[in-house]
Every structure is written in structure tokens, then in C-alpha cells.
Enzyme design. Structure first.
Site, mmCIF file in Angstrom:
data_model
loop_
_atom_site.group_PDB
_atom_site.id
_atom_site.type_symbol
_atom_site.label_atom_id
_atom_site.label_comp_id
_atom_site.label_asym_id
_atom_site.label_seq_id
_atom_site.Cartn_x
_atom_site.Cartn_y
_atom_site.Cartn_z
ATOM 1 N N HIS A 72 0.800 -1.229 0.000
ATOM 2 C CA HIS A 72 0.000 0.000 0.000
ATOM 3 C C HIS A 72 0.833 1.280 0.000
ATOM 4 O O HIS A 72 0.325 2.349 -0.361
ATOM 5 C CB HIS A 72 -0.986 0.000 1.184
ATOM 6 C CG HIS A 72 -0.387 0.316 2.518
ATOM 7 N ND1 HIS A 72 0.127 -0.647 3.361
ATOM 8 C CD2 HIS A 72 -0.231 1.496 3.165
ATOM 9 C CE1 HIS A 72 0.559 -0.067 4.466
ATOM 10 N NE2 HIS A 72 0.361 1.234 4.381
ATOM 11 N N GLU A 76 3.501 5.357 -3.362
ATOM 12 C CA GLU A 76 3.692 6.676 -2.756
ATOM 13 C C GLU A 76 5.141 6.912 -2.326
ATOM 14 O O GLU A 76 5.687 7.997 -2.533
ATOM 15 C CB GLU A 76 2.766 6.833 -1.542
ATOM 16 C CG GLU A 76 2.899 8.190 -0.870
ATOM 17 C CD GLU A 76 2.115 8.271 0.423
ATOM 18 O OE1 GLU A 76 1.953 9.389 0.921
ATOM 19 O OE2 GLU A 76 1.691 7.216 0.938
ATOM 20 N N ASP A 77 5.766 5.900 -1.728
ATOM 21 C CA ASP A 77 7.047 6.129 -1.047
ATOM 22 C C ASP A 77 8.260 5.495 -1.718
ATOM 23 O O ASP A 77 9.373 5.610 -1.206
ATOM 24 C CB ASP A 77 6.966 5.606 0.401
ATOM 25 C CG ASP A 77 5.973 6.397 1.235
ATOM 26 O OD1 ASP A 77 5.718 7.559 0.903
ATOM 27 O OD2 ASP A 77 5.439 5.839 2.215
ATOM 28 N N ASP A 259 -23.305 1.180 34.404
ATOM 29 C CA ASP A 259 -23.018 0.071 33.483
ATOM 30 C C ASP A 259 -21.619 0.199 32.879
ATOM 31 O O ASP A 259 -21.449 0.584 31.728
ATOM 32 C CB ASP A 259 -24.083 -0.029 32.382
ATOM 33 C CG ASP A 259 -24.353 1.311 31.723
ATOM 34 O OD1 ASP A 259 -23.937 2.326 32.274
ATOM 35 O OD2 ASP A 259 -24.983 1.322 30.654
#
Length: 712
Positions: A72, A76-77, A259
Site C-alpha cells: 500500500h 507513494e514512497d 453500566d
């Protein structure tokens, strides 16, 4: 870092027919692409994609999703491209990786307008393939688990974005476990002292009461054994953030919170769910108003379960959820259950929701929202809403968000019914349209021919669908009048920067602002949906910045001539943060009005007197006076509590006038000193939430229209 053999083993546990060579190839490719890259913690960067993939194996997702997680961040990187991924792993995975990359580049916590546009892109990506957001959520979860390596400022930004956007989105998708963990991880960053305080109190409580969870689960198993029901029973303490939120909502301390424990009963069949409910209710007293049957009325994300709250040992309240194993799987993974695998086959869970239908139900009302802010409002209303179930006179069920009114109900049935609504009956009794509906109520809408939506309905409606339909109707009804007003505002705004509002300039502005033509642009400008400043900036961005820099210092209003005096109009009492216009009075300066002030209609034929104004930033007096019209119950101490509530909202009461005194109600006008429009909104919301306040609205009086003094 998880080794490739271990990752493959995790997938093979639920999918023996997995494409092991493809997963290994993706692992090797991702590791090679990220070679030499490191995280803030000093770990190899590829440890992050592998961890994201491992999180997704917990939801037993398909191979394509697991491989997307491994890759993923490559586009991008790294030097990897869409074409590279498509050639090696196919177009399906390349599209998924590209979708995650685009989501990563969205700045969802930025300014409102940009945030709204980015939300549009987020939902567009989700509509194409929901697996994109599943990978993104897992990516955010791992980043939050390792957030300590970031600098403090970045930690706070990411935690706030997670709390505001990703956690609610996970919950809306039915992934409740992920929502709770994201909230708790964000809470640890945003309020570490509050979280530590809750944990310390839990430890003290356990020392005082012992192992309450073990005792109650044992008691429940005993009761279920008595009636021959084989079921799993397990309990847990609620997450620190969940407890903190309840303490804030109910304004009570930890010791008064009841609760704080939750229990689940997992049965073999649906019939046993109801049998188990009977066994539990026969042993412990049910708390009124705390029962919900999501089996007969499931949520739109596929969630099914019975919820009840009972008084357990020592009178302590505990929440119990009862569901079958298949229901439980959907409750854990939500919409993601559609892609779950088991024994090499897609899991045929009858309760798993078709993602295409789910995303269509989520985005249905967004299509009609052209305005950025309205779209953002609709998204948030949908994401953060809980549900109530009401009945039509024929017994059909209508799902609505918590806090919905009969007006929302009418629009939920059909836009035509909503637009013609003149009243409503709830359980046979006539009620105001602003009444908040409750679970199980029967609602009947009264319509009349010729009725059209009113502007005040926008304050009554709570659903995005209703608000969108009302705005659309108001726009159409007032289009000609708003277009005329918009033209004058545009003319004045362009002249303010030495330009003319030509047809060509307006068409360019409409195209830049993504509005359908100049006529629509002018109509929306006149109805205050777009500011004149935004229109000018769309054509001449540099000129508006220069004009802003030339504004006189310490002037609260921008757009006046040098030395020109102004005064807030008493008829509408505008506040910073609201859209304003000026009316020039010969020799007396300018009166500043809210754009929706009724007095402005008297000056429609005098366009030369109109001035396009807006509030300057950071130069306002500390307070502005606004008059509120309040109707409150005539009971002992009520007026004192109202005054205290106003003080708690950091607003000062400068005057109070009683208009009407009845045996059961008082009506009064209260002058309060406020800072800006958001301050007013918070105060009105707090007053509306008070049970002894029957109604509260901002007082407007056209008879008080004033001409200002010659100097300010």
C-alpha cells in the site's frame, strides 16, 4: 517484523486455498522497494505494511486485500509505479494500491472547505471498492499503535483526526472492535491524565469488589444451563474512553456510573437468543428503556444483536448483548464480512451486507449536496448517528438517527410528504415538529396541499436527507430573488477590488467554484451559501489578499470605506462568524445586518446602498449582545438553573424581561453577551438539552432596524 512464512500461515489458517506464491512475491517486492527506509522508531519501514497485512488477516480477508496491505505504500514512497504493480500483480491489486495511496494524500483534518472536498474523494474511493478503506483503517490502527515515535505535535494531530474521522467511520462500517481501539489509542494521546484516572479507578474498584466479571458470567451460565441453552458467555470492562464519554455526557463521576461492564452471550440459533433473553430477565431485573432488538430490526451495516441492561449483583447495572455465532462474526467485522474467507471459500454469512448496497445507503443523500459545507455536515450526521426505530400507522418500521424529529421522519418516507408537512402525531397525540422521537413510537404525518418548506425547518431537521431537500426547495422558491441580490453583492465585491462583475468573470468564478453556471452562482451568493469574497477570490485571488492587507487596523468589519462608521443592526444582532451585508445611510454611516435579516427585503430596490462586508479576524470586542426568546416551565428553581447553565457556557446575562407568565410556563427575553456565532450555537444547544426549556430561539425584531451614528 513478521516473517513471510508466519504471514502466509496466518492467511492459510482461514483460507487453505490461498495464492501463497502471490503473497510471497508481494512480500519480497515490498521488502525490496522499501529497502533502506526506516520508521521514526528506527525499525525497517517494511515492518509497517507487514503489520497492516497481519491486522487484516484477523478479519479473514481475501488475498487481494492482504497483498494490497503489503504494497500500500510502494507507489507513494518508493520508485514503484502503478504500471509496475499492475504488471506484476494484476489490475485489481494495482487499483486497490492506487486507491489507498490517494486516500493517504487526503488531509481530512484540514480547513472546512478542503475537508469537505476530501470527504467527497474519500467516499468516492469507498464507492469504487470498499476494501480500499479497510486497508486504510488497518494502516491507521497500526500507526496509532506505534504513535509514540512521532513528535508530540504530530501525535496530537493524528490522534484528533483518528478520533474525529477514522474511529466513527470504523464504527459506521460495523467494525466496533476497531472503533474502540482507535478511540482508546487517541484518548491516550489527547487526554493521558483522564485515561490514567479511569484506569486507576478501575483498579481500586476491582480491589474493593473482586472479580465481578467472573462472578456474573458464572451466574449467567448457570441460568442458561437451567433452561438447556448451550452458549458462550464472556464479559469485559468497557474501554476507558467509552467510560470517559459517558461521564462527560451524563455529567457524573466514576462512582455514580453504573453500566461499566459489558457481557456477550453467543448462542447456536436465533430462537435461543430470545430464550436466553427470557432466562436473563427472569433472573435479573431489566432496566426500563434500555432494550433494543437489532435482530428483528438490523442496522444498515448488517449488525444484529439483542441489547438489554439489567441490575446485576449489588444493584450494579450491566449491559448484555445476545447474538448467534454468525451475527457475532458480522458484529466484529461489519461490512468487511463480505470478503471473509473460511476453509478456502468466501464465507457465506447470511447477515453480511453487500458493500455496494451499504455504500449506496450511506451516500444517497450526499448526491444532492453541491455545497462543500453542506456535504460535510451530511457526512458527519451519517457517520456519527445512532439509530431509533419508529412505526408508520400501518406498522412499517422507519429507521432514523438518534435525535430525529417528525420532520426527519416525513422526509425519510418521501420528499413530497416532508415538503407538505404541517404537523405530526406521535402515539396519537399532536406534537410540535421539533419533538425528538424515541424508539418504538408510532408517527403519523399531517400534510396540507400548498404547503412548502420553511426556512425555520433547517433548525428542526437533523438528517442530511431532510436538510438537503429543504435547502433545495428553498433555493428553487427564492432563486429569482436571491439571484438579484447576489448580482448586487457581486457588483459591490468586484468594485471593492477595482474590477467589474462581467458575465465572463462570473462564469469563470462559477467554473472555479464548481457551480453550474453564473445564474446558480448568483442565486447561491444571494442566499448566503457562497460569500462574495469567495467569488472574487475565484477570479482575482491576489487582489483580495491585497485588499485584505489594506484594511484599517482594529476594524471589526472589512469592506467599509476609510473612516466610514458602522453599527450592528438591532433588528438581527449579527455575530462574528455569520454572513453579513451593510446598508449605507446618508450621513449616518452603515448598519450591519445578517444576510437573512427580514429588513433587507425593504431595500431590494435600492442596490446602490448595499455593501458586501465580512468580519475581520481577531479584532472583535470581547462580547456582543444577542437576545434570546425562552419558554421555560414554571417550577421552583428552574429560572436559577437556566441562569447557572448560561453562566457555565461562559455567557453573561445583561438583561432579562418577562413577556408572559402562565401557571405552567414562563416566556421571557434574555439578553446575553456572546463572542461569536459558534458561542451562540453552543449556548442554544445547551439550553435545548435542558428538560425544563420548552423552546429557545434567537429574537429578531424588524421594528428595531436602526440607522447608525456617523462614526464608530
Amino acid at each position: 517484523m513478521i516473517a513471510v512464512d508466519d504471514l502466509v500461515a496466518l492467511v492459510r489458517n482461514y483460507n487453505p486455498k490461498t495464492n501463497e506464491p502471490m503473497i510471497r512475491a508481494a512480500y519480497d517486492y515490498g521488502q525490496a522497494m522499501h529497502s533502506g527506509q526506516f520508521r521514526k522508531s528506527g525499525e525497517p519501514y517494511f515492518s509497517h505494511p507487514v503489520a497492516v497485512a497481519a491486522i487484516l488477516t484477523e478479519q479473514q480477508l481475501d488475498d487481494a486485500t492482504i497483498i494490497t496491505a503489503l504494497l500500500h505504500d510502494t507507489i507513494e514512497d518508493t520508485r514503484s509505479t502503478y504500471s509496475d504493480v499492475s504488471q506484476l500483480f494484476g489490475s485489481e491489486i494495482a487499483d486497490l494500491v492506487d486507491g489507498v495511496t490517494k486516500l493517504t494524500n487526503l488531509q481530512l483534518s484540514s480547513t472546512e472547505t478542503k475537508q469537505a472536498e476530501n470527504f467527497r474523494k474519500l467516499f468516492m474511493a469507498m464507492s469504487r471498492d470498499l476494501r480500499v478503506i479497510l486497508v486504510k483503517l488497518a494502516d491507521r490502527l497500526h500507526n496509532m499503535r506505534t504513535i509514540r515515535a512521532m513528535r508530540p505535535g504530530k501525535q496530537h494531530q493524528k490522534a484528533r483526526e483518528t478520533m474525529d474521522i477514522y474511529a466513527p467511520l470504523a464504527g459506521r462500517m460495523g467494525m466496533q472492535w476497531m472503533r474502540e481501539e482507535l478511540e482508546d489509542l487517541s484518548f491516550r494521546v489527547l487526554n493521558p491524565e483522564g485515561r490514567s484516572s479511569i484506569i486507576r479507578r478501575f483498579i481500586t474498584l476491582q480491589k474493593e469488589t473482586g472479580d465481578v466479571i467472573h462472578r456474573i458470567t458464572s451466574d449467567m451460565r448457570t441460568e442458561l444451563d437451567k433452561v438447556g441453552i448451550e452458549a458462550e458467555v464472556f464479559g469485559r470492562a468497557k474501554k476507558p474512553y467509552s467510560i470517559w464519554r459517558k461521564m462527560q455526557e451524563k455529567k457524573i463521576g466514576f462512582s455514580r456510573l453504573s453500566d461499566i461492564y459489558g457481557f456477550r452471550v453467543i448462542t447456536q440459533s436465533e430462537a435461543e437468543c430470545y430464550a436466553a433473553l427470557g432466562a436473563i430477565h427472569s433472573r435479573w431485573r431489566a432496566v426500563p428503556g434500555r432494550f433494543k432488538d437489532y435482530i428483528s430490526q438490523p442496522k444498515s451495516n448488517g449488525y444484529r444483536s439483542i441489547h438489554t441492561t439489567v441490575s446485576g449483583r449489588d444493584g450494579k447495572r450491566v449491559e448484555v448483548q445476545i447474538r448467534t455465532r454468525q451475527m457475532h462474526e458480522v458484529a466484529e467485522t461489519g461490512v468487511a464480512a463480505h470478503w471473509s474467507y473460511r476453509d478456502g471459500e468466501r464465507a457465506a454469512n447470511p447477515f453480511a451486507v453487500d458493500p455496494a448496497k451499504w455504500i449506496a445507503s450511506v451516500t444517497e443523500q450526499f448526491d444532492g449536496e453541491d455545497d462543500h459545507d453542506e456535504f460535510l455536515e451530511a457526512v458527519k450526521l451519517e457517520m456519527y448517528s445512532d439509530q431509533v426505530f419508529c412505526f408508520t400507522p400501518k406498522g412499517d418500521v422507519v429507521k432514523l438517527p438518534k435525535g430525529a424529529t417528525p420532520l426527519d421522519y416525513a422526509y425519510q418516507i418521501h420528499t413530497r410528504i416532508g415538503s407538505a408537512c404541517v404537523g405530526a402525531k406521535v402515539d396519537g397525540l399532536r406534537v410540535p415538529l421539533w419533538t425528538r422521537l424515541k424508539n418504538g413510537q408510532s408517527v403519523e404525518i399531517i400534510t396540507a396541499e400548498g404547503q412548502t418548506p420553511q426556512a425555520t425547518w433547517l433548525d428542526i431537521a437533523t438528517t442530511g436527507k431532510a436538510k438537503s431537500a429543504i435547502r433545495r426547495s428553498l433555493r428553487e422558491a427564492n432563486r429569482e430573488r436571491f439571484a438579484k441580490l447576489g448580482h448586487e453583492l457581486a457588483r459591490a465585491a468586484f468594485e471593492n477590488v477595482g474590477k467589474k462583475a462581467t458575465d465572463k468573470a462570473l462564469e469563470l468564478a462559477a467554473k472555479t467554484l464548481r457551480v453550474d453556471g453564473s445564474e446558480t452562482l448568483l442565486a447561491r451568493l444571494g442566499s448566503a451559501e457562497i460569500t462574495a469574497r469567495a467569488v472574487v477570490e475565484a477570479v482575482y485571488p491576489n487582489l483580495t489578499q491585497r485588499a485584505e492587507a489594506e484594511v484599517e487596523p482594529l476594524r471589526a468589519v472589512v469592506g467599509l470605506a476609510h473612516g466610514q462608521g458602522f453599527e450592528r443592526a438591532a433588528c438581527c444582532q449579527p455575530l462574528p462568524g455569520e454572513r453579513i451585508v451593510g446598508l449605507a445611510h446618508r450621513g449616518k454611516g452603515v448598519s450591519v445586518h445578517s444576510i437573512d435579516c427580514d429588513v433587507l427585503a425593504d431595500y431590494e430596490d435600492q442596490p446602490a446602498r448595499w455593501l458586501d462586508l465580512h468580519w475581520a479576524d481577531g479584532v472583535h470586542p470581547p462580547v456582543y449582545t444577542v437576545t434570546l426568546d425562552l419558554t421555560i416551565t414554571n417550577d421552583a428553581g428552574v429560572l436559577g438553573r437556566i441562569c447557572t447553565l448560561i453562566g457555565e457556557q461562559r455567557a453573561n446575562i445583561s438583561n432579562m424581561t418577562f413577556l408572559d407568565r402562565k401557571p405552567d410556563f414562563y416566556r421571557l427575553e434574555v439578553d446575553v453577551d456572546l463572542r461569536e456565532a459558534e458561542h451562540l450555537h453552543r449556548l442554544v444547544s445547551a439550553l435545548e438539552a435542558e428538560s425544563n426549556v420548552a423552546s429557545v430561539h434567537r429574537h429578531r425584531d424588524p421594528s428595531l432596524a436602526n440607522a447608525p451614528a456617523a462614526a464608530e
